[in-house]
Design an enzyme around this catalytic site. Sequence first.
Site, PDB file in Angstrom:
ATOM      1  N   TYR A 159     -17.534  39.334  39.247  1.00 35.56           N
ATOM      2  CA  TYR A 159     -16.938  38.167  39.893  1.00 35.56           C
ATOM      3  C   TYR A 159     -17.446  36.864  39.258  1.00 35.56           C
ATOM      4  O   TYR A 159     -18.593  36.766  38.835  1.00 35.56           O
ATOM      5  CB  TYR A 159     -17.256  38.145  41.384  1.00 35.56           C
ATOM      6  CG  TYR A 159     -16.492  39.140  42.216  1.00 35.56           C
ATOM      7  CD1 TYR A 159     -15.569  40.015  41.647  1.00 35.56           C
ATOM      8  CD2 TYR A 159     -16.681  39.212  43.591  1.00 35.56           C
ATOM      9  CE1 TYR A 159     -14.878  40.930  42.419  1.00 35.56           C
ATOM     10  CE2 TYR A 159     -15.994  40.120  44.383  1.00 35.56           C
ATOM     11  CZ  TYR A 159     -15.096  40.981  43.782  1.00 35.56           C
ATOM     12  OH  TYR A 159     -14.407  41.882  44.563  1.00 35.56           O
TER      13      TYR A 159
ATOM     14  N   SER B  91      -8.215  42.224  50.602  1.00 32.79           N
ATOM     15  CA  SER B  91      -6.913  41.550  50.612  1.00 32.79           C
ATOM     16  C   SER B  91      -6.152  41.807  51.914  1.00 32.79           C
ATOM     17  O   SER B  91      -4.991  42.210  51.901  1.00 32.79           O
ATOM     18  CB  SER B  91      -6.055  41.981  49.413  1.00 32.79           C
ATOM     19  OG  SER B  91      -4.994  41.074  49.194  1.00 32.79           O
ATOM     20  N   PRO B  92      -6.779  41.555  53.073  1.00 32.88           N
ATOM     21  CA  PRO B  92      -6.104  41.823  54.342  1.00 32.88           C
ATOM     22  C   PRO B  92      -4.874  40.953  54.581  1.00 32.88           C
ATOM     23  O   PRO B  92      -4.060  41.276  55.450  1.00 32.88           O
ATOM     24  CB  PRO B  92      -7.197  41.536  55.384  1.00 32.88           C
ATOM     25  CG  PRO B  92      -8.143  40.603  54.702  1.00 32.88           C
ATOM     26  CD  PRO B  92      -8.144  41.022  53.271  1.00 32.88           C
ATOM     27  N   LEU B  93      -4.727  39.871  53.806  1.00 34.67           N
ATOM     28  CA  LEU B  93      -3.535  39.023  53.920  1.00 34.67           C
ATOM     29  C   LEU B  93      -2.655  39.124  52.676  1.00 34.67           C
ATOM     30  O   LEU B  93      -1.782  38.290  52.453  1.00 34.67           O
ATOM     31  CB  LEU B  93      -3.952  37.562  54.159  1.00 34.67           C
ATOM     32  CG  LEU B  93      -4.779  37.320  55.422  1.00 34.67           C
ATOM     33  CD1 LEU B  93      -5.155  35.845  55.542  1.00 34.67           C
ATOM     34  CD2 LEU B  93      -4.026  37.782  56.665  1.00 34.67           C
TER      35      LEU B  93
ATOM     36  N   GLY C  56      -3.224  38.617  49.503  1.00 35.24           N
ATOM     37  CA  GLY C  56      -3.318  37.475  48.598  1.00 35.24           C
ATOM     38  C   GLY C  56      -2.677  36.202  49.124  1.00 35.24           C
ATOM     39  O   GLY C  56      -2.350  35.302  48.352  1.00 35.24           O
ATOM     40  N   GLY C  57      -2.484  36.113  50.442  1.00 40.31           N
ATOM     41  CA  GLY C  57      -1.884  34.925  51.045  1.00 40.31           C
ATOM     42  C   GLY C  57      -0.450  35.116  51.495  1.00 40.31           C
ATOM     43  O   GLY C  57       0.124  34.238  52.146  1.00 40.31           O
TER      44      GLY C  57
ATOM     45  N   LEU D  40       0.634  36.888  53.818  1.00 39.82           N
ATOM     46  CA  LEU D  40       0.689  36.955  55.281  1.00 39.82           C
ATOM     47  C   LEU D  40       0.018  35.767  55.951  1.00 39.82           C
ATOM     48  O   LEU D  40      -0.308  35.814  57.139  1.00 39.82           O
ATOM     49  CB  LEU D  40       0.039  38.263  55.750  1.00 39.82           C
ATOM     50  CG  LEU D  40       0.733  39.535  55.261  1.00 39.82           C
ATOM     51  CD1 LEU D  40      -0.173  40.747  55.427  1.00 39.82           C
ATOM     52  CD2 LEU D  40       2.053  39.738  56.000  1.00 39.82           C
TER      53      LEU D  40
ATOM     54  N   GLY E 205       1.337  32.622  56.114  1.00 37.64           N
ATOM     55  CA  GLY E 205       2.294  31.542  56.350  1.00 37.64           C
ATOM     56  C   GLY E 205       2.865  30.994  55.064  1.00 37.64           C
ATOM     57  O   GLY E 205       3.087  29.784  54.930  1.00 37.64           O
TER      58      GLY E 205
END
Length: 328
Positions: free
Chosen positions: A53, A211-213, A215-216, A218, A220
Amino acid sequence: MHYTYLGRTALKVSPVCLGTLNLGVRASDQESHAILDTALDRGINFVDTANQYGWQKHKGFTEEFLGSWFARGGGRREKTVLGTKVFNPMSDWPNDSGLSARHIIASCEDSLRRMGTDWIDLFQMHHVDLHAPWDEVWQAMETLTQQGKVRYVGSSNFAGWHISEAQEAAARRHFLGIVSEQSVYNLVTRHVELEVIPACRRYGVAVLPWSPLHGGLLSGILRKLSDGTAMKSSQGRAAQALEGHREAITGYEKLCADLGADPAEVGLAWVMSRPGVTAPVIGPRSLDQLEGALRALELELDEETLNRLDTLFPPIGNGGPGPEAWAW
């Protein structure tokens, strides 16, 4: 903060894990330190990174950045359950990647040096290495745990059969084996429900969704694109997936508006509600995003909302684990 156990271990971790991919890279040094301090002050004691990273600056940068935070004292290191990873190439040299005993041990030593710490709480295999025999992997991990440099071993991006194979090999050596698995898991990507999560639950392995969203996607994205505030969600995984899921995302953002809840908080709350999930890995770029993740801890989705989400983002096949998901 309500703590939970890391899989079948006695180690207590917060129900969200602070991912560090954006720290010192997409967030300034000052804001990144503030995110880490605020997270710890609010009870998030679980921090995740990886040896590669910070590659945007140089590989190993994020571990060095965490080292600078730990060096500020105040019990920061002692209070933190610290996870990092090994597998990805750190240079062009042939033995500077993978899960050979040589690389596992050398990578651990390098991570310890970069972070200025004597031990790693959770040393995770970032990917399976099909060329590395499990006896070789476990021999290296046993050496590190016996030396006190590693407390627990985890995996990431493994298939269900990899987890089973690894655990059976560890059991033959009377070794604890894998205690956690990091997999991509969100409303859009539900493949792990078929075999990975069932394997983890069978073996007492914690599930740490990354990545629960998505990568964005989810968080909005349509509203953000409309008002010109989209950043990460306008590129990468989210942008690629948007066209194929635009109808579902439109319905999702409407559902969130009906609930009076932020889409990012709903998406995170859904992941946290899934059977077998221990702690999703969040990657805030700002204090506002961290606060949103903390609010998601208090958001309970009722059965009607969960059913509406399943309609928008159907599970694979018949739903649930395999083989029932694709057979009778």
